[in-house]
Enzyme design. Structure first.
Site, mmCIF file in Angstrom:
data_model
loop_
_atom_site.group_PDB
_atom_site.id
_atom_site.type_symbol
_atom_site.label_atom_id
_atom_site.label_comp_id
_atom_site.label_asym_id
_atom_site.label_seq_id
_atom_site.Cartn_x
_atom_site.Cartn_y
_atom_site.Cartn_z
ATOM 1 N N HIS A 55 0.832 -1.205 0.000
ATOM 2 C CA HIS A 55 0.000 0.000 0.000
ATOM 3 C C HIS A 55 0.870 1.260 0.000
ATOM 4 O O HIS A 55 0.417 2.318 0.433
ATOM 5 C CB HIS A 55 -0.886 0.020 1.246
ATOM 6 N N HIS A 82 -9.238 -3.378 -0.705
ATOM 7 C CA HIS A 82 -8.898 -4.685 -1.277
ATOM 8 C C HIS A 82 -10.096 -5.272 -2.023
ATOM 9 O O HIS A 82 -10.066 -6.418 -2.459
ATOM 10 C CB HIS A 82 -8.474 -5.671 -0.192
#
Lengths: 337, 337
Positions: free
Chosen positions: A55, A217
């Site tokens: 991320h 996600h």
């Protein structure tokens, strides 16, 4: 998707090595996969953040001046192991205790909790505040079950500033709870990122749809809506935040005359161009509600590889929170003069 | 590619509105499509940058503290018109002249030159320094024909700092020429971005190939090579920079004991994760050559929509250039404490 990596199983370790270099000497790698500030003042109440890799630039890019003291980094999209959490805790601890501040995901909660137990056995005081800013993941009455998304950037920035002057771990914990309570986010997803080790997408969504409130996600959100314009989508997303402040009895409503921080995040492939166009509309919406923007953050700071999507985060400010926003801060993820 | 925009023909105007908001009052929109610092000191030698939109956060994100005084912004991938250049010039001029600093592309050169003529007619002194850092676009003997790519970020940062203390336009021009001469870049492209108005790709490249030295819009480079690893590609790219310093008789060679800036840029969809893995290898290569990294920049700062690709920029430093690097700077594109 072509990825400029080496061994897919070493991605998290190698990016951390690069991150340490990017810090130009401000931070060091500690233990197997943590990053820690080189200089942490004696007697400081320590702030530790962390989470899965993949991320970037968060979480491990949020260590630095007036930011976190350290970050425990997991593998791609996976929580850091309890050992990593313990190593990071030992490295940042200056005898006044360590606040854990991270996103509310089951794997992270489990491993940080075990890490905390191991640290407590060594006599290190630990408290935990979970970041749960995603209003689309649970109703206000169950807000502690919400996921942590991009709101973590202003949250860690402000708690990092608060940690410089905190007199006790309890005081820092209280400040962090207040910052989290006043920060709310809404995200959308338009197309998935891919898992570096397999090249497979992290989720699926129809080419013509947007996942409103979808997690970073691909987790379930509010609904799927047809692809639309920046000016139509932005008010829809902000309304979810306005309504959440209204419905949550634990926090004052966002009302005319209030000041707020606005963060427009790109999940990865969504361009800065799009972020700026949405920021423009978001500012118009806030002004229509009589809310003035005290500070702005914009860019791809909380990402999920080359995923496309965007999120808005709003922090409702008072004098205490403005005091945490104002100081300059420096890290690889975000720097403010 | 789903794009969060409104009218595709208004993208450049709307992103500029958003950019002004992102500056939190530091900058204003001027004329039809320029952005200018709110406060420019009287008697300051002014620095104006600019170029096509679509590459956010540059160029218009490079206005700010110890940065450029203004930016003239074109439409998507198109040079700003002479009128826009003139409006920006008038707005930044404080009677001591204006230095134009921008990337070497034919359309930009034509329009900035016409803008300069119009400004000169109004009695405003203008000098121009072109950014031409892309070593793959022409040999050292023809380096003034090279394209400008990501090296513009450290270049504008350093010239912005130099402009704070420049005693004359000629002095600032000389400083800028020196900074440009000492900054060299190499880029690769892996997949194209798309044109917001049409959704069409900006170029084509085989799924299994990398364009070594390819320009940020798909312009010709050195060759196409098979997709490879970060650790194999990075030294190949840096060697092109090392060789260029060696072959160019106008500049001292990069040698053992030198200090340099290193900038790893993502062209858009290439993740920060990949940038950090490449940065790690680049640092190793520089250390092997006995060169120490004095400062680092990393991230998606010079982009071409959701294009994937990466570039390295190296600036060879001396005491004068270190003096331009050291001061803090603040802008939406890049901030350094």
């Amino acid at each position: 998707m072509k990825k400029l990596i080496n061994d897919p199983l070493k991605v998290a370790d190698e990016l951390l090595e690069g991150l340490v270099e990017a810090y130009d000497g401000q931070c060091l790698k500690v233990g197997s996969r943590s990053i820690v500030k080189k200089e942490i003042a004696e007697n400081k109440v320590a702030l530790l953040v962390g989470g899965g890799s993949g991320h970037e630039p968060i979480y491990h890019g949020l260590v630095g001046t007036n930011f976190a003291d350290g970050a425990a980094c997991g593998d791609i999209f996976a929580a850091p192991s309890p050992d990593i959490v313990l190593e990071a805790t030992q490295a940042v601890n200056r005898g006044r205790g360590v606040l854990y501040l991270y996103g509310n995901y089951a794997g992270d909660v489990m491993n940080f909790d075990i890490g905390a137990e191991l640290a407590e056995e060594e006599g290190i005081n630990v408290r935990t505040v979970l970041i749960c800013d995603d209003v689309c993941s649970a109703p206000p009455t169950e807000k502690n079950a919400r996921r942590g998304i991009a709101g973590l950037v202003p949250i860690v920035k402000m708690v990092g500033a608060a940690s410089q002057h905190a007199q006790s771990l309890e005081q820092l914990e209280a400040a962090a709870r207040k910052v989290v309570l006043h920060t709310r986010s809404v995200g959308v997803s338009m197309s998935p990122g891919s898992i570096p080790a397999t090249g497979k997408p992290t989720f699926e969504i129809d080419e013509k749809l947007i996942g409103l409130g979808m997690g970073i996600h691909g987790e379930q959100g509010v609904c799927e809506i047809p692809m639309t314009t920046a000016d139509e989508l932005t008010p829809q997303m902000l309304d979810l935040i306005f309504r959440d402040f209204e419905e949550d009895t634990d926090v004052d409503n966002l009302v005319k005359g209030d000041e707020a921080l606005l963060f427009v995040n790109s999940l990865g492939a969504t361009t800065m161009m799009e972020c700026l166009i949405c920021l423009r509309k978001a500012k118009q919406c806030l002004v229509e509600h009589g809310i003035s923007v005290y500070g702005t953050i914009v860019g791809p700071l909380v990402t999920c590889q080359e995923m496309s999507g965007i999120s808005f985060s709003i922090t409702k400010l008072d004098d205490e929170l403005k005091g945490y926003w104002d100081p300059p801060c420096q890290s690889v993820c975000y720097t403010k003069l």
